[in-house]
Design a protein around this motif. Structure first.
Motif, PDB file in Angstrom:
ATOM      1  N   ILE A  29       0.832  -1.206   0.000  1.00  0.00           N
ATOM      2  CA  ILE A  29       0.000   0.000   0.000  1.00  0.00           C
ATOM      3  C   ILE A  29       0.869   1.259   0.000  1.00  0.00           C
ATOM      4  N   SER A  30       1.964   1.241   0.745  1.00  0.00           N
ATOM      5  CA  SER A  30       2.852   2.412   0.742  1.00  0.00           C
ATOM      6  C   SER A  30       3.472   2.610  -0.639  1.00  0.00           C
ATOM      7  N   PHE A  31       3.741   1.507  -1.341  1.00  0.00           N
ATOM      8  CA  PHE A  31       4.279   1.600  -2.705  1.00  0.00           C
ATOM      9  C   PHE A  31       3.235   2.191  -3.657  1.00  0.00           C
ATOM     10  N   LEU A  32       1.988   1.735  -3.547  1.00  0.00           N
ATOM     11  CA  LEU A  32       0.919   2.232  -4.425  1.00  0.00           C
ATOM     12  C   LEU A  32       0.693   3.731  -4.256  1.00  0.00           C
ATOM     13  N   CYS A  33       0.871   4.217  -3.025  1.00  0.00           N
ATOM     14  CA  CYS A  33       0.639   5.647  -2.756  1.00  0.00           C
ATOM     15  C   CYS A  33       1.564   6.549  -3.571  1.00  0.00           C
ATOM     16  N   VAL A 120       7.278  -0.570   6.717  1.00  0.00           N
ATOM     17  CA  VAL A 120       7.317  -1.959   7.196  1.00  0.00           C
ATOM     18  C   VAL A 120       7.913  -2.015   8.605  1.00  0.00           C
ATOM     19  N   LEU A 121       8.985  -1.264   8.847  1.00  0.00           N
ATOM     20  CA  LEU A 121       9.573  -1.226  10.191  1.00  0.00           C
ATOM     21  C   LEU A 121       8.584  -0.694  11.218  1.00  0.00           C
ATOM     22  N   MET A 122       7.681   0.164  10.766  1.00  0.00           N
ATOM     23  CA  MET A 122       6.691   0.741  11.666  1.00  0.00           C
ATOM     24  C   MET A 122       5.790  -0.328  12.298  1.00  0.00           C
ATOM     25  N   VAL A 123       5.570  -1.435  11.595  1.00  0.00           N
ATOM     26  CA  VAL A 123       4.758  -2.517  12.167  1.00  0.00           C
ATOM     27  C   VAL A 123       5.390  -3.000  13.468  1.00  0.00           C
ATOM     28  N   ASP A 124       6.715  -3.223  13.455  1.00  0.00           N
ATOM     29  CA  ASP A 124       7.419  -3.649  14.666  1.00  0.00           C
ATOM     30  C   ASP A 124       7.455  -2.546  15.716  1.00  0.00           C
ATOM     31  N   VAL A 125       7.703  -1.321  15.259  1.00  0.00           N
ATOM     32  CA  VAL A 125       7.804  -0.197  16.200  1.00  0.00           C
ATOM     33  C   VAL A 125       6.473   0.025  16.913  1.00  0.00           C
ATOM     34  N   PHE A 126       5.382   0.040  16.152  1.00  0.00           N
ATOM     35  CA  PHE A 126       4.067   0.258  16.762  1.00  0.00           C
ATOM     36  C   PHE A 126       3.648  -0.921  17.643  1.00  0.00           C
ATOM     37  N   ALA A 157       1.897   4.895   6.628  1.00  0.00           N
ATOM     38  CA  ALA A 157       2.316   4.631   5.248  1.00  0.00           C
ATOM     39  C   ALA A 157       1.583   5.493   4.235  1.00  0.00           C
ATOM     40  N   VAL A 158       0.299   5.799   4.507  1.00  0.00           N
ATOM     41  CA  VAL A 158      -0.522   6.481   3.499  1.00  0.00           C
ATOM     42  C   VAL A 158      -0.792   7.942   3.834  1.00  0.00           C
ATOM     43  N   HIS A 159      -0.056   8.495   4.788  1.00  0.00           N
ATOM     44  CA  HIS A 159      -0.339   9.890   5.165  1.00  0.00           C
ATOM     45  C   HIS A 159       0.132  10.838   4.061  1.00  0.00           C
ATOM     46  N   PRO A 160      -0.763  11.659   3.508  1.00  0.00           N
ATOM     47  CA  PRO A 160      -0.387  12.537   2.386  1.00  0.00           C
ATOM     48  C   PRO A 160       0.694  13.558   2.705  1.00  0.00           C
ATOM     49  N   VAL A 452      -4.883   7.382   0.487  1.00  0.00           N
ATOM     50  CA  VAL A 452      -4.163   6.749  -0.629  1.00  0.00           C
ATOM     51  C   VAL A 452      -4.375   7.558  -1.906  1.00  0.00           C
ATOM     52  N   MET A 453      -5.623   7.931  -2.174  1.00  0.00           N
ATOM     53  CA  MET A 453      -5.932   8.712  -3.381  1.00  0.00           C
ATOM     54  C   MET A 453      -5.287  10.097  -3.316  1.00  0.00           C
ATOM     55  N   ARG A 454      -5.302  10.682  -2.119  1.00  0.00           N
ATOM     56  CA  ARG A 454      -4.673  12.009  -1.960  1.00  0.00           C
ATOM     57  C   ARG A 454      -3.163  11.915  -2.187  1.00  0.00           C
ATOM     58  N   CYS A 455      -2.531  10.849  -1.698  1.00  0.00           N
ATOM     59  CA  CYS A 455      -1.091  10.642  -1.923  1.00  0.00           C
ATOM     60  C   CYS A 455      -0.788  10.519  -3.414  1.00  0.00           C
ATOM     61  N   ALA A 456      -1.613   9.736  -4.112  1.00  0.00           N
ATOM     62  CA  ALA A 456      -1.401   9.535  -5.550  1.00  0.00           C
ATOM     63  C   ALA A 456      -1.545  10.854  -6.310  1.00  0.00           C
ATOM     64  N   LEU A 457      -2.560  11.644  -5.934  1.00  0.00           N
ATOM     65  CA  LEU A 457      -2.772  12.937  -6.589  1.00  0.00           C
ATOM     66  C   LEU A 457      -1.619  13.889  -6.301  1.00  0.00           C
ATOM     67  N   ARG A 458      -1.239  13.955  -5.023  1.00  0.00           N
ATOM     68  CA  ARG A 458      -0.151  14.866  -4.644  1.00  0.00           C
ATOM     69  C   ARG A 458       1.171  14.433  -5.272  1.00  0.00           C
ATOM     70  N   SER A 459       1.410  13.123  -5.379  1.00  0.00           N
ATOM     71  CA  SER A 459       2.630  12.627  -6.018  1.00  0.00           C
ATOM     72  C   SER A 459       2.689  13.051  -7.473  1.00  0.00           C
ATOM     73  N   SER A 460       1.539  13.027  -8.137  1.00  0.00           N
ATOM     74  CA  SER A 460       1.508  13.444  -9.547  1.00  0.00           C
ATOM     75  C   SER A 460       1.832  14.926  -9.681  1.00  0.00           C
ATOM     76  N   GLN A 461       1.450  15.737  -8.670  1.00  0.00           N
ATOM     77  CA  GLN A 461       1.768  17.169  -8.702  1.00  0.00           C
ATOM     78  C   GLN A 461       3.262  17.416  -8.515  1.00  0.00           C
ATOM     79  N   TRP A 462       3.934  16.500  -7.829  1.00  0.00           N
ATOM     80  CA  TRP A 462       5.376  16.634  -7.609  1.00  0.00           C
ATOM     81  C   TRP A 462       6.198  16.117  -8.793  1.00  0.00           C
TER      82      TRP A 462
END
Length: 704
Positions: A29-33, A120-126, A157-160, A452-462
């Protein structure tokens, strides 16, 4: 086994996956974002930190990285921003060498991989932060909050707000810092193993966590804060200290402090190690950086220049509330929040006071619960959440030193860990009270999908500067830097008249760079008097502005005001001794006006300061050739060609030197190389034909 605490997962209505699958889901999911940013351009600060940064090139000694700032300037320079991130620059250099040049795809791919790894490391940390640090009889760490840790990791992972760090290549500093920050925390946790005899700890792993914290700081300054967080974690989770009770005992000098377990479990010893390590790291950095603070201008951070302590305090707190809002509602995102984007609050009658009042109302409420709640599990999670929210943000808070921005989305990459902890804990409390838990879970799932959608949109702007800059016009219409960058983008595309409109808007808050670029556009439109006035206005607002003096010199050269041009370029080199273009222009102008001795002196002075600059070697070689110093000229030409073998003009001018010198065979060879590299090279074909006729004449004479 220690006594088990209440299980947070019991009340959380969420997916339960095995650890391996949970990490796979988070990675995917983080990759898709951010996947659509992989083929983006170099944008915004990437130009200065990467394309114009000589530390990335092979000819710059690796050792120089340890004495230069993030942008390639010497840390000792008055113009340095003092941002010391040599390990981040080293990764840029490796990217550049492997790619064989400035190709952004490789840079972007590494950023995406880093964010996926961190998520992925965040899973262990959290799982540790939300479920506690507990081990089985075999010494294996137990994940007591698999559902909660998965939710928190997905939120991260998906925070814009992370788009700037991932899609902007300079965000590599924040990503690398976060990676080693988390590894330091996990290393510190590894120092503890639970057995029937009680807690034991490994000094080795405590020291490893200090080293990893130092590496994090060499990627970005925030990394040092992990040492403080490790100490907080030790006190709350390992030693299960009740902070309010401890404060009371300290105030009343309670003798029961001796039985608090601080010495028995080695807390004071470990904190001493962390403090000594942190102090040592900061001392070394201070020695390298020097004592001078970075030089920022009022337009970068206007609140920090306010005379009134009240105005400074109230605006800093307003900035904190804006950062909190970006975590809660990351909808209005902008690449830059300075330059008039956020007007100063100068009176308590300003309605924006409500925002900082709301922030402190929430913070005080959370702090009271973290200190006073009778539920130890609640105290621990809230304190850790607040700790991870606040402590990594402290270097950007203006409390210890002035920073060069108002709000920056990149600096809340690490604090968002605390936000995810608090959000997940709040969700568990709501789930506990809710009768229809599935509806609540669907709502949270909806938030994740929107992000996720906001990340994808913002990534396209960058992906391109044009999209990035124009996206900011609606978010920060008062931001001079936004208008400046839109104007610059238009000017680069040749649309000078449209560019002027945006530059005019940008110069409202006395933005020096906008005035300089306005002058460049006016110069290109042959509006010379206006251009000169714009350049001097830029210098008025930024006294030490070498690039502006350089452009002013170009204007004077176009107007045949040679003395003024030389003075302007000399000012540029005084302010920035490594300003290669200014040195080069001085040599060329002196050469063209017949001042060969002065041109030679300037060229030698320049090469002493920038010994590996092939363009300076070339210009000085031309001067020496005209002065009939053929041997020295030849050596410089050959050195320049070795550094830049595909420059047709270098071979062409060396051929002219050999032609004059009488080395006709070598002249023929380099003429041919020059024409092969550039068949249309001006003058080279004519000179080559003259040489061929001369060689034919010599052959005829020899035959006769």
């Amino acid at each position: 086994m220690a006594q088990m605490e209440p299980n947070l997962d019991h009340d959380v209505s969420w997916f339960l996956l095995p650890s391996y699958w949970a990490k796979m889901v988070v990675a995917l999911i983080s990759f898709l974002c951010f996947a659509n940013s992989y083929d983006g351009d170099f944008v915004f600060d990437d130009s200065e930190a990467i394309i114009n940064n000589k530390d990335l090139r092979a000819e710059t000694p690796l050792g120089d990285l340890w004495y230069h700032d993030f942008w390639g300037s010497k840390l000792s320079s008055n113009t340095s921003h003092k941002s010391y991130r040599p390990l981040t620059v080293l990764t840029f250099r490796i990217n550049y060498l492997f790619a064989g040049g400035f190709y952004p795809v490789g840079f972007h791919v590494i950023n995406i991989i880093l964010h996926c790894t961190i998520s992925v490391l965040m899973v262990d940390v959290f799982s540790i932060l939300l479920g506690g640090l507990q081990f089985s009889n075999k010494g294996r760490r137990l994940n007591l909050a698999p559902k909660s840790s998965l939710l928190a990791a997905l939120l991260f992972a998906v925070h814009p707000v992370h788009t700037e760090c991932v899609a902007g290549i300079v965000g590599r500093a924040d990503l690398l810092c976060a990676l080693f920050f988390l590894l330091s925390f996990l290393g510190y946790c590894k120092a503890f193993k639970e057995s029937k005899e009680g807690h034991t700890f490994s000094v080795f792993w405590v020291l490893v966590s200090v080293v990893l914290g130092a590496i994090a700081m060499l990627c970005k300054e925030q990394g040092i804060t992990i040492l403080g967080l490790n100490a907080v974690f030790d006190a709350l989770v390992i030693n299960k200290i009740n902070l309010l009770e401890l404060i009371r005992k300290l105030l009343y000098k309670d003798k029961s402090l001796e039985n608090a377990g601080l010495l028995r479990k080695g807390l004071l010893f470990r904190i001493t190690l962390l403090m000594c390590g942190g102090a040592g790291i900061l001392y070394i950095r201070w020695r390298i950086m020097g004592t001078g603070p970075p030089a920022f201008t009022e337009v970068d951070n206007p609140a920090s220049f306010a005379d009134s302590l009240f105005v400074r305090a109230i605006n800093y707190n307003y900035y904190y509330s804006l950062n909190a809002w970006l975590l809660l509602c990351p909808w209005w995102l902008c690449f830059d929040w300075s330059m008039g984007c956020i007007p100063l609050i100068k009176s308590v009658s300003d309605w924006r006071i409500i925002a900082l009042a709301a922030l402190w109302f929430c913070l005080i409420g959370l702090i009271c619960q973290a200190l006073c709640s009778e539920d130890s599990h609640k105290r621990r999670i809230l304190t850790l959440g607040l700790g991870f929210l606040i402590i990594p943000f402290l270097p950007a808070s203006n409390l210890f030193f002035r920073v060069g921005f108002v709000v920056a989305e990149r600096v809340i990459y690490l604090p968002s860990i605390g936000y995810c902890i608090l959000f997940t804990y709040g969700f568990s409390l709501l789930s506990k009270q809710a009768k229809k838990k599935k509806i609540l879970a669907v709502a949270v799932l909806g938030i994740l999908l929107i992000n996720v959608m906001r990340c994808a949109l913002r990534s396209s702007q960058w992906r391109s500067e044009e999209q990035l800059f124009r996206s900011a016009l609606s978010v920060c219409p008062l931001n001079a830097k936004v208008h400046y960058n839109v104007g610059k983008n238009l000017a680069d595309k040749g649309n000078q008249s449209a560019a002027i409109k945006y530059y005019r808007e940008a110069v409202r808050p006395d933005f020096a760079a906008a005035w300089m670029n306005l002058g460049i556009v006016q110069n290109s439109l042959r509006r010379f008097e206006e251009a000169e006035q714009s350049y001097w206005t830029a210098i008025k607002h930024r006294k030490k502005y070498p690039d502006c003096y350089y452009n002013l010199g170009r204007l004077y050269a176009d107007l045949n005001r040679h003395i003024d041009a030389l003075n302007a370029w000399r000012n540029a080199t005084v302010l920035k001794p490594e300003h290669s273009l200014a040195w080069n222009n001085m040599i060329i102008l002196l050469d063209n006006t017949g001042n060969l001795a002065q041109a030679e002196a300037v060229g030698r002075e320049a090469l002493e300061l920038i010994p590996n600059d092939h363009s300076l070697m070339f210009s000085l070689a031309n001067v020496l050739g005209k002065s009939q110093k053929y041997k020295e000229s030849e050596a410089l030409f050959l050195k320049a060609i070795k550094a830049n073998p595909n420059a047709a003009s270098y071979h062409g001018n060396l051929a002219v030197l050999y032609h004059r010198w009488g080395n006709l065979d070598l002249a023929k060879k380099h003429y041919e190389v020059s024409l092969k590299l550039d068949p249309m090279a001006p003058g080279t074909k004519e000179n080559y034909n003259l040489l061929r006729r001369k060689l034919e004449q010599l052959q005829k004479k020899g035959g006769a």
